[in-house]
Design a protein around this motif. Structure first.
Motif, PDB file in Angstrom:
ATOM      1  N   SER A 126       0.840  -1.205   0.000  1.00 23.40           N
ATOM      2  CA  SER A 126       0.000   0.000   0.000  1.00 23.40           C
ATOM      3  C   SER A 126       0.865   1.242   0.000  1.00 23.40           C
ATOM      4  O   SER A 126       0.661   2.152  -0.796  1.00 23.40           O
ATOM      5  N   SER A 127       1.852   1.257   0.926  1.00 23.60           N
ATOM      6  CA  SER A 127       2.734   2.423   0.990  1.00 23.60           C
ATOM      7  C   SER A 127       3.445   2.625  -0.332  1.00 23.60           C
ATOM      8  O   SER A 127       3.575   3.744  -0.827  1.00 23.60           O
ATOM      9  N   PHE A 128       3.901   1.516  -0.925  1.00 21.62           N
ATOM     10  CA  PHE A 128       4.594   1.568  -2.202  1.00 21.62           C
ATOM     11  C   PHE A 128       3.705   2.178  -3.288  1.00 21.62           C
ATOM     12  O   PHE A 128       4.080   3.119  -3.989  1.00 21.62           O
ATOM     13  N   THR A 129       2.478   1.645  -3.405  1.00 16.85           N
ATOM     14  CA  THR A 129       1.545   2.122  -4.425  1.00 16.85           C
ATOM     15  C   THR A 129       1.180   3.587  -4.207  1.00 16.85           C
ATOM     16  O   THR A 129       1.167   4.384  -5.155  1.00 16.85           O
ATOM     17  N   ILE A 130       0.894   3.935  -2.955  1.00 15.73           N
ATOM     18  CA  ILE A 130       0.497   5.309  -2.671  1.00 15.73           C
ATOM     19  C   ILE A 130       1.645   6.262  -2.978  1.00 15.73           C
ATOM     20  O   ILE A 130       1.445   7.350  -3.525  1.00 15.73           O
ATOM     21  N   SER A 131       2.869   5.839  -2.632  1.00 18.25           N
ATOM     22  CA  SER A 131       4.014   6.689  -2.918  1.00 18.25           C
ATOM     23  C   SER A 131       4.169   6.891  -4.425  1.00 18.25           C
ATOM     24  O   SER A 131       4.483   7.982  -4.888  1.00 18.25           O
ATOM     25  N   LEU A 132       3.948   5.829  -5.198  1.00 20.13           N
ATOM     26  CA  LEU A 132       4.024   5.931  -6.655  1.00 20.13           C
ATOM     27  C   LEU A 132       3.018   6.947  -7.183  1.00 20.13           C
ATOM     28  O   LEU A 132       3.301   7.698  -8.110  1.00 20.13           O
TER      29      LEU A 132
ATOM     30  N   ARG B 229      -7.539  12.300  -0.911  1.00 18.58           N
ATOM     31  CA  ARG B 229      -6.376  11.531  -0.506  1.00 18.58           C
ATOM     32  C   ARG B 229      -6.729  10.347   0.393  1.00 18.58           C
ATOM     33  O   ARG B 229      -6.343   9.213   0.133  1.00 18.58           O
ATOM     34  N   MET B 230      -7.476  10.611   1.474  1.00 19.96           N
ATOM     35  CA  MET B 230      -7.799   9.531   2.419  1.00 19.96           C
ATOM     36  C   MET B 230      -8.616   8.444   1.732  1.00 19.96           C
ATOM     37  O   MET B 230      -8.446   7.255   1.984  1.00 19.96           O
ATOM     38  N   LEU B 231      -9.502   8.887   0.855  1.00 17.97           N
ATOM     39  CA  LEU B 231     -10.362   7.946   0.157  1.00 17.97           C
ATOM     40  C   LEU B 231      -9.536   6.998  -0.704  1.00 17.97           C
ATOM     41  O   LEU B 231      -9.719   5.773  -0.664  1.00 17.97           O
ATOM     42  N   ILE B 232      -8.622   7.575  -1.479  1.00 16.14           N
ATOM     43  CA  ILE B 232      -7.782   6.752  -2.346  1.00 16.14           C
ATOM     44  C   ILE B 232      -6.920   5.810  -1.518  1.00 16.14           C
ATOM     45  O   ILE B 232      -6.775   4.636  -1.838  1.00 16.14           O
ATOM     46  N   GLN B 233      -6.370   6.339  -0.418  1.00 19.58           N
ATOM     47  CA  GLN B 233      -5.535   5.484   0.441  1.00 19.58           C
ATOM     48  C   GLN B 233      -6.347   4.297   0.950  1.00 19.58           C
ATOM     49  O   GLN B 233      -5.889   3.160   0.927  1.00 19.58           O
TER      50      GLN B 233
ATOM     51  N   ILE C 132     -14.331  -3.414   0.303  1.00 21.12           N
ATOM     52  CA  ILE C 132     -14.251  -2.072  -0.276  1.00 21.12           C
ATOM     53  C   ILE C 132     -15.605  -1.371  -0.208  1.00 21.12           C
ATOM     54  O   ILE C 132     -15.686  -0.202   0.188  1.00 21.12           O
ATOM     55  N   ILE C 133     -16.640  -2.099  -0.573  1.00 19.07           N
ATOM     56  CA  ILE C 133     -17.967  -1.482  -0.583  1.00 19.07           C
ATOM     57  C   ILE C 133     -18.349  -1.025   0.825  1.00 19.07           C
ATOM     58  O   ILE C 133     -18.799   0.099   1.032  1.00 19.07           O
ATOM     59  N   PHE C 134     -18.135  -1.885   1.806  1.00 20.13           N
ATOM     60  CA  PHE C 134     -18.511  -1.527   3.181  1.00 20.13           C
ATOM     61  C   PHE C 134     -17.754  -0.311   3.666  1.00 20.13           C
ATOM     62  O   PHE C 134     -18.329   0.612   4.233  1.00 20.13           O
ATOM     63  N   ILE C 135     -16.432  -0.289   3.460  1.00 24.67           N
ATOM     64  CA  ILE C 135     -15.657   0.823   4.021  1.00 24.67           C
ATOM     65  C   ILE C 135     -16.014   2.117   3.315  1.00 24.67           C
ATOM     66  O   ILE C 135     -16.067   3.186   3.929  1.00 24.67           O
ATOM     67  N   MET C 136     -16.299   2.040   2.012  1.00 23.38           N
ATOM     68  CA  MET C 136     -16.709   3.236   1.283  1.00 23.38           C
ATOM     69  C   MET C 136     -18.046   3.748   1.794  1.00 23.38           C
ATOM     70  O   MET C 136     -18.241   4.963   1.968  1.00 23.38           O
ATOM     71  N   VAL C 137     -18.968   2.818   2.052  1.00 19.32           N
ATOM     72  CA  VAL C 137     -20.272   3.209   2.578  1.00 19.32           C
ATOM     73  C   VAL C 137     -20.100   3.887   3.936  1.00 19.32           C
ATOM     74  O   VAL C 137     -20.699   4.930   4.219  1.00 19.32           O
ATOM     75  N   ILE C 138     -19.252   3.285   4.784  1.00 16.80           N
ATOM     76  CA  ILE C 138     -19.019   3.864   6.105  1.00 16.80           C
ATOM     77  C   ILE C 138     -18.467   5.277   5.962  1.00 16.80           C
ATOM     78  O   ILE C 138     -18.948   6.226   6.599  1.00 16.80           O
ATOM     79  N   ALA C 139     -17.445   5.432   5.109  1.00 16.01           N
ATOM     80  CA  ALA C 139     -16.839   6.759   4.933  1.00 16.01           C
ATOM     81  C   ALA C 139     -17.871   7.754   4.425  1.00 16.01           C
ATOM     82  O   ALA C 139     -17.959   8.886   4.921  1.00 16.01           O
TER      83      ALA C 139
END
Lengths: 203, 197, 183
Positions: free
Chosen positions: A52-58, A68-72, B78-85
């Protein structure tokens, strides 16, 4: 390369996510009843955090600040799902034992923490190392806790019965024991750090 | 296909015998971080309960009407966490606009709750146990109340302990875990207070 | 570094699409293995209920165990040296549904064994019903309404779950056994 070694070592010792930063506790306590569960969980977290850290850094320069938080979260959930699929396919017994706690790796504060604190401001390779070793630091703590709990509670290590004859301390298998063991570990490491700091200041 | 367990039993059990924090270890990060003051702890507990109910009823509906029929189980995390957010975000905006007093008290906690493992944890538990709508509702209400109880107890004790002298290294998380462990031990005593059927 | 709304939207959609498609492909790729594992686990549970341990469970199962419709449930029939039936059961535990197989001898009056395939009981307590220590108590037991005593013991600290197990078995005896069609 010297830089990376320091990054890695710090994650295991000085800045250990569980004992020093007190992060990633939820799952730490839940899966430490058996050493095998801790091992699998720890490796899963290391894998997810590193990648995850690798991908996010890329993607650093491309991610709009707003989401940002959403994508992370999305990236982390992505890797967790892959880990979960892998476990279900190749280690079904353990997958059943870990149950929902594999999914909860997503909310493990360690991963989000490393993404925000390190991956967001560092190049991909150090981010990978930092992420992966934060998971290893977590793994080591989990192994220590589960060693105590499994040995005293079941008399086994990694499921192998040691054949020692003593009354199993059933409390070790139950939730309260997890709290006590981790409290003692934190107490021990904190006390050592305080002593070390005092020594430094007086010298 | 839902288990034949009375929702009331689920409600009581999720507060006492299977407390979110003390038995299931969920929501520990915010539990530890926000438990130094009674008032803030209580605020967080109520916010968690509110979010638990709203998001997990939504997740229940989404699981049964979207995920299952479409065979998207592998994407459920993914769906659950997105819904929560998303729901937490909407909740915050709604409270800011229409309930400013409530927002002043609870609003600041809401972003923190999105990554609280208790929320996603409850979702995953209710999916695994295949709860019906009513069981889901009472499960989440009970889990929230249980979490709230645990955090205000810890906060109350910590406020008193603030004046005590602790051995070096024990202050902070160390003593918090010890106290929690003792509470967990006490709660284990609740098992078996009522029959299942 | 502030990007426009359009960029944000496109980025979000693109990322979602790429990640979701990778997951869809992975899921499709892993699914056969996952299903094969589930079936293998089922086979092992059934053989365990019969009390049979062999080196190659899948082979043995293929040769000696057949699906059989008992009318009120669909179970399995064991042929060969030992003749018996494995019947699925399910009922409410403390936390969720407990499912498993009850193995009965041909005359339906002796329990050969019991295994649990699904349970969400408390790990380390109620979850211990899966342990051989608990389950072996049910081997070669006369099939009649059971209760815990000096011969059949519940799990310490897991009274609810232990009681649920007996309740499910006794329920099976009362409700399902009379309706079983053996031919």
């Amino acid at each position: 390369m010297a830089d990376l070694k320091v990054v890695a070592r710090n994650q295991i010792t000085k800045e250990n996510q569980v004992l020093r930063q007190i992060l990633g506790i939820c799952s730490s306590l839940a899966v430490t009843n058996l050493m095998m569960n801790s091992l699998v969980m720890g490796l899963g977290v290391a894998f997810v955090t590193g990648l995850s850290s690798f991908t996010i850094s890329l993607l650093n320069k491309l991610i709009p600040q707003r989401i940002r938080m959403l994508i992370q979260t999305f990236v982390i959930a992505f890797y967790v799902i892959l880990v979960n699929l892998f476990l279900q396919a190749y280690m079904p017994d353990i997958s059943k034992q870990l149950g929902p706690y594999v999914g909860l790796i997503i909310t493990n504060c360690i991963i989000m923490g490393r993404a925000e604190a390190f991956a967001a401001q560092n190049p991909p390779l150090p981010a990978l190392v930092d992420g992966f070793f934060s998971g290893i630091g977590y793994l080591l703590v989990l192994l220590v806790i589960s060693f105590i709990r499994e040995f005293l509670g079941f008399g086994t290590l990694f499921g192998i019965d040691l054949g020692l004859n003593f009354t199993r301390w059933t409390l070790m298998v139950m939730p309260p024991a997890a709290f006590f063991v981790i409290a003692i570990l934190i107490w021990f490491t904190s006390a050592r750090t305080i002593k070390a700091e005092q020594k430094e200041r007086s010298s | 296909m839902a288990p034949n367990i009375s929702p009331l039993v689920i409600f009581i059990a999720s507060i006492f015998t299977s407390n979110m924090v003390l038995a299931n270890f969920l929501g520990m990060c915010s539990y530890l971080a926000i438990s130094s003051e009674y008032k803030t702890a209580s605020g967080l507990g109520k916010a968690v309960t509110l979010v638990l109910i709203i998001t997990n009823v939504a997740n229940w509906a989404i699981y049964h009407y979207v995920i299952e029929p479409l065979g998207l189980e592998y994407l459920q995390y993914i769906i659950f966490i997105m819904v929560i957010a998303a729901i937490v975000q909407i909740l915050e905006l709604f409270m800011d606009r229409y309930m400013p007093d409530l927002h002043a008290n609870l609003g600041v906690f809401l972003p923190l709750i999105t990554v609280n493992c208790a929320i996603l944890g409850a979702t995953l538990f209710q999916v695994i146990r295949n709860y019906s709508f009513l069981q889901t509702l009472l499960f989440n209400l009970g889990s929230g109340i249980g979490w709230w109880m645990a955090i205000i107890m810890l906060a109350a004790i910590r406020e008193k302990m603030g004046k005590a002298k602790l051995p070096p290294g024990l202050a902070g998380p160390g003593i918090a875990f010890l106290i929690t462990g003792i509470m967990a031990l006490a709660f284990v005593g609740f098992s078996g207070i009522f029959p299942v059927q | 570094m502030d990007k426009s709304y359009t960029y944000t939207l496109i980025f979000m959609v693109l990322v979602s699409m790429i990640l979701t498609s990778i997951l869809a492909v992975s899921n499709a790729a892993f699914l056969p293995t996952i299903n094969a594992n589930a079936w293998k686990a089922e086979q092992e549970a059934i053989l365990d209920a019969f009390g049979i341990t062999v080196d190659n469970p899948e082979d043995f199962f293929e040769k000696n165990v057949k699906e059989k419709d008992f009318g009120v449930v669909k179970g399995f029939e064991l042929t060969g040296d030992l003749e018996a039936y494995a019947l699925p059961f399910e009922g409410a535990g403390l936390w969720g549904t407990i499912r498993g197989y009850l193995a009965l001898d041909k005359d339906l009056d002796e329990i050969l064994g019991i295994t649990f395939t699904d349970q969400s009981e408390t790990p380390g307590l109620g979850g211990r019903i899966e342990e051989p220590q608990f389950r072996d108590q049910f081997r070669q037991v006369v099939f009649k309404p059971l209760k815990y005593d000096s011969e059949l013991q519940a799990i310490t600290g897991a009274t609810q779950t232990s009681n649920s197990v007996l309740r499910i078995i006794n329920n099976f005896y009362d409700q399902v056994l009379p309706k079983l069609e053996v031919n």
